[in-house]
Enzyme design. Structure first.
Site, mmCIF file in Angstrom:
data_model
loop_
_atom_site.group_PDB
_atom_site.id
_atom_site.type_symbol
_atom_site.label_atom_id
_atom_site.label_comp_id
_atom_site.label_asym_id
_atom_site.label_seq_id
_atom_site.Cartn_x
_atom_site.Cartn_y
_atom_site.Cartn_z
ATOM 1 N N HIS A 128 0.814 -1.129 -0.230
ATOM 2 C CA HIS A 128 -0.084 0.056 0.056
ATOM 3 C C HIS A 128 0.755 1.197 0.055
ATOM 4 O O HIS A 128 1.809 1.397 -1.050
ATOM 5 C CB HIS A 128 -0.862 0.015 1.169
ATOM 6 C CG HIS A 128 -1.986 0.703 1.093
ATOM 7 N ND1 HIS A 128 -2.442 1.774 0.331
ATOM 8 C CD2 HIS A 128 -2.959 0.919 2.256
ATOM 9 C CE1 HIS A 128 -3.527 2.369 0.571
ATOM 10 N NE2 HIS A 128 -3.809 1.977 1.665
ATOM 11 N N HIS A 138 -1.862 -2.679 -9.852
ATOM 12 C CA HIS A 138 -2.872 -1.997 -9.022
ATOM 13 C C HIS A 138 -4.072 -2.756 -9.075
ATOM 14 O O HIS A 138 -4.544 -3.575 -9.870
ATOM 15 C CB HIS A 138 -3.490 -0.417 -9.547
ATOM 16 C CG HIS A 138 -4.403 0.185 -8.429
ATOM 17 N ND1 HIS A 138 -5.398 0.191 -8.362
ATOM 18 C CD2 HIS A 138 -3.654 1.166 -7.748
ATOM 19 C CE1 HIS A 138 -5.827 1.212 -7.302
ATOM 20 N NE2 HIS A 138 -4.844 1.627 -6.941
ATOM 21 N N ASP A 161 2.688 5.911 -6.736
ATOM 22 C CA ASP A 161 3.971 5.915 -5.725
ATOM 23 C C ASP A 161 5.127 5.741 -6.669
ATOM 24 O O ASP A 161 6.417 6.254 -5.988
ATOM 25 C CB ASP A 161 3.799 4.651 -4.874
ATOM 26 C CG ASP A 161 2.912 4.572 -3.829
ATOM 27 O OD1 ASP A 161 2.768 5.320 -3.474
ATOM 28 O OD2 ASP A 161 2.030 3.559 -3.871
HETATM 29 C C1 LIG Z 1 -0.958 -3.213 -5.970
HETATM 30 C C2 LIG Z 1 -0.939 -4.784 -5.825
HETATM 31 C C3 LIG Z 1 -1.012 -5.026 -4.487
HETATM 32 C C4 LIG Z 1 -2.320 -5.401 -6.513
HETATM 33 O O1 LIG Z 1 -2.256 -6.507 -6.268
HETATM 34 P P1 LIG Z 1 -3.403 -7.717 -6.381
HETATM 35 O O2 LIG Z 1 -4.575 -6.955 -7.387
HETATM 36 O O3 LIG Z 1 -3.750 -8.444 -5.521
HETATM 37 O O4 LIG Z 1 -2.612 -8.748 -7.790
HETATM 38 P P2 LIG Z 1 -1.839 -9.773 -7.422
HETATM 39 O O5 LIG Z 1 -0.679 -9.491 -6.464
HETATM 40 O O6 LIG Z 1 -2.671 -10.859 -7.089
HETATM 41 O O7 LIG Z 1 -0.935 -9.842 -8.875
HETATM 42 C C5 LIG Z 1 -1.488 -10.560 -9.982
HETATM 43 C C6 LIG Z 1 -0.336 -10.917 -10.962
HETATM 44 O O8 LIG Z 1 0.530 -9.654 -11.500
HETATM 45 C C7 LIG Z 1 1.872 -9.856 -10.825
HETATM 46 N N1 LIG Z 1 2.214 -8.503 -10.341
HETATM 47 C C8 LIG Z 1 1.326 -7.693 -9.701
HETATM 48 N N2 LIG Z 1 2.013 -6.457 -9.579
HETATM 49 C C9 LIG Z 1 3.205 -6.845 -9.598
HETATM 50 C C10 LIG Z 1 4.453 -6.101 -9.603
HETATM 51 N N3 LIG Z 1 4.337 -4.888 -8.952
HETATM 52 N N4 LIG Z 1 5.760 -6.549 -9.979
HETATM 53 C C11 LIG Z 1 5.545 -7.961 -10.411
HETATM 54 N N5 LIG Z 1 4.552 -8.670 -10.604
HETATM 55 C C12 LIG Z 1 3.347 -8.032 -10.290
HETATM 56 C C13 LIG Z 1 1.494 -10.891 -9.799
HETATM 57 O O9 LIG Z 1 2.817 -11.509 -9.329
HETATM 58 C C14 LIG Z 1 0.580 -11.877 -10.338
HETATM 59 O O10 LIG Z 1 1.335 -12.507 -10.946
HETATM 60 P P3 LIG Z 1 0.833 -14.254 -11.249
HETATM 61 O O11 LIG Z 1 -0.550 -14.112 -11.584
HETATM 62 O O12 LIG Z 1 1.611 -14.649 -12.099
HETATM 63 O O13 LIG Z 1 1.165 -14.820 -9.935
HETATM 64 C C15 LIG Z 1 0.024 -5.522 -6.613
HETATM 65 O O14 LIG Z 1 -0.022 -4.888 -8.005
HETATM 66 C C16 LIG Z 1 1.489 -5.187 -6.103
HETATM 67 O O15 LIG Z 1 1.804 -5.738 -5.165
HETATM 68 N N6 LIG Z 1 2.050 -4.047 -6.640
HETATM 69 C C17 LIG Z 1 3.259 -3.629 -5.792
HETATM 70 C C18 LIG Z 1 3.081 -2.740 -4.619
HETATM 71 C C19 LIG Z 1 2.551 -1.365 -5.138
HETATM 72 O O16 LIG Z 1 3.059 -0.986 -6.043
HETATM 73 N N7 LIG Z 1 1.511 -1.133 -4.134
HETATM 74 C C20 LIG Z 1 1.149 0.377 -4.291
HETATM 75 C C21 LIG Z 1 -0.413 0.157 -4.896
HETATM 76 S S1 LIG Z 1 -1.007 1.636 -5.312
#
Ligand SMILES: CC(C)(COP(=O)(O)OP(=O)(O)OC[C@H]1O[C@@H](n2cnc3c(N)ncnc32)[C@H](O)[C@@H]1OP(=O)(O)O)[C@@H](O)C(=O)NCCC(=O)NCCS
Length: 373
Positions: free
Chosen positions: A219, A258, A309
């Protein structure tokens, strides 16, 4: 009626809000119906905070008096200063703010919901003071004066941090960042704050909940993690190789992807332009080149786009802000959104208490402790 749980409640509509739209077709991101592009171009953070708290854009006189009201609430109670002084020098600034908010709840408690607006103003005004007081006390041994006559939260913070008033365009860069960070529907920290409010708890508890939830790298903490990533590379080629290695090791790259947006985070374009301008101006062009290369690699390899971010990190860095203060900046801004959500929750409250799908063992016979194998 939801019968099966979605992991992480993805796609689940958990309630209603009139505060913002995130990723809705035909809307983009709006705060109370106004587009984030218009707000970040034409409004100030104080104007946006008023909009979120009151529902409408302020008239000129309302904005002037709101800004003055914020200005006179920047002082810190002596007991809070004493507590900030005994916190460890190595505390994370998010822990400092979480603690500071909680202490304010003891020193100036909310005794009735009629005080909620006053308390939201107090926290918006005093968070930058708290952070800078703690920072200077522990890093240069100074007990700084936390009241300035700067007319915005952005200018006040930069002034306290650096000890001198910041140039107008630098204040504007931070001001725009605060606008972009101010509100985002049912994100994790806002939802957590609403849950706290739904138990009829006090506003300080709601904001403290929000801070704790925001802290994690999935987050708010993503802006700090993005900076650590960007500055770990000496140039764009090294960044490309490094990110490829991380992806091969199945690591996440912070600042990308996201939960709700699927193709673009509308806040990213705005902050990216500021990142470009400030990296140019401060001779930190390599940081911008590294960021752009990481963006290109993420688009090519994963089809993922930067969220707010990612480029906010270099904006804050160019403003001379220590990396561990990046997520606290998010707190300064989101206090407006969290407070408005708590007001909204209180306006039509029902306890938020979802159900869980049980996946544990079936009924079992209790075994006394001396008979267990
Ligand atoms: C924001 C976030 C938590 C959303 O998560 P989510 O909807 O739960 O999506 P998931 O974490 O399940 O990701 C789905 C797929 O995309 C990939 N993915 C998502 N964000 C990624 C990232 N930043 N880097 C690499 N891979 C990513 C995941 O590994 C997953 O791949 P898989 O299906 O092969 O396992 C996620 O994109 C993330 O962790 N981003 C990095 C943290 C971040 O920047 N947070 C600020 C958000 S505003």
């Amino acid at each position: 009626m939801i019968t099966t749980s979605e992991a992480g409640l993805a796609g689940v509509v958990a309630g209603q809000t009139a505060l913002s739209t995130v990723g809705k077709k035909g809307f983009g991101l709006t705060y109370r119906g106004y587009s984030i592009e218009d707000l970040s171009e034409h409004a100030s953070f104080e104007e946006v905070a008023w909009l979120l708290l009151h529902g409408e854009l302020p008239l000129y006189e309302q904005l002037v008096s709101f800004s003055e009201d914020l200005q006179v609430r920047r002082s810190l109670p002596d007991h809070l200063k004493q507590i900030l002084e005994i916190l460890p020098r190595k505390s994370h600034p998010m822990d400092v703010l979480r603690t500071g908010c909680s202490v304010m709840g003891c020193l100036e408690p909310e005794e009735s919901a009629e005080q909620q607006y006053e308390i939201a103003m107090r926290l918006l005004s005093s968070f930058p003071s708290m952070l800078c007081y703690w920072h200077h006390y522990h890093h240069s041994g100074q007990r700084i004066e936390v009241e300035t006559d700067d007319d915005s939260i952005a200018a006040h913070f930069l002034h306290l941090l650096h000890g001198t008033p910041a140039a107008e365009h630098l204040c504007r860069a931070l001001d725009v960042s605060l606008i972009l960070y101010a509100e985002h529907e049912y994100n994790a920290s806002t939802f957590a704050a609403r849950i706290t409010a739904s138990t009829m708890s006090d506003l300080y508890s709601g904001i403290t909940t929000g801070i704790g939830t925001l802290r994690g790298p999935l987050h708010g903490g993503a802006n700090e993690a993005s900076m650590e990533l960007i500055e770990s590379y000496v140039n764009a080629d090294a960044a490309e190789q490094g990110v490829m290695d991380r992806l091969a090791a199945k690591q996440k790259i912070m600042g990308f992807g996201h939960r709700v947006y699927k193709t673009v985070d509308p806040r990213s374009d705005v902050i990216k332009r500021w990142s470009h301008t400030l990296c140019d101006e401060t001779a930190l062009v390599p940081l911008y080149e590294i960021s752009e290369r990481i963006e290109a690699v993420m688009r090519r390899e994963k089809g993922l786009f930067p969220n707010l971010d990612f480029y906010a990190a270099t904006v804050f860095h160019c403003l001379g802000i220590p990396t561990t203060m990046f997520t606290p900046l998010f707190v300064f801004a989101r206090t407006a959104g969290w407070s408005a959500h708590v007001f909204e929750q209180r306006g039509n409250n029902r306890l938020i208490r979802p159900a869980a799908e049980y996946n544990g063992p079936g009924p079992r016979v209790f075994v006394p402790i001396n008979e267990r194998a």
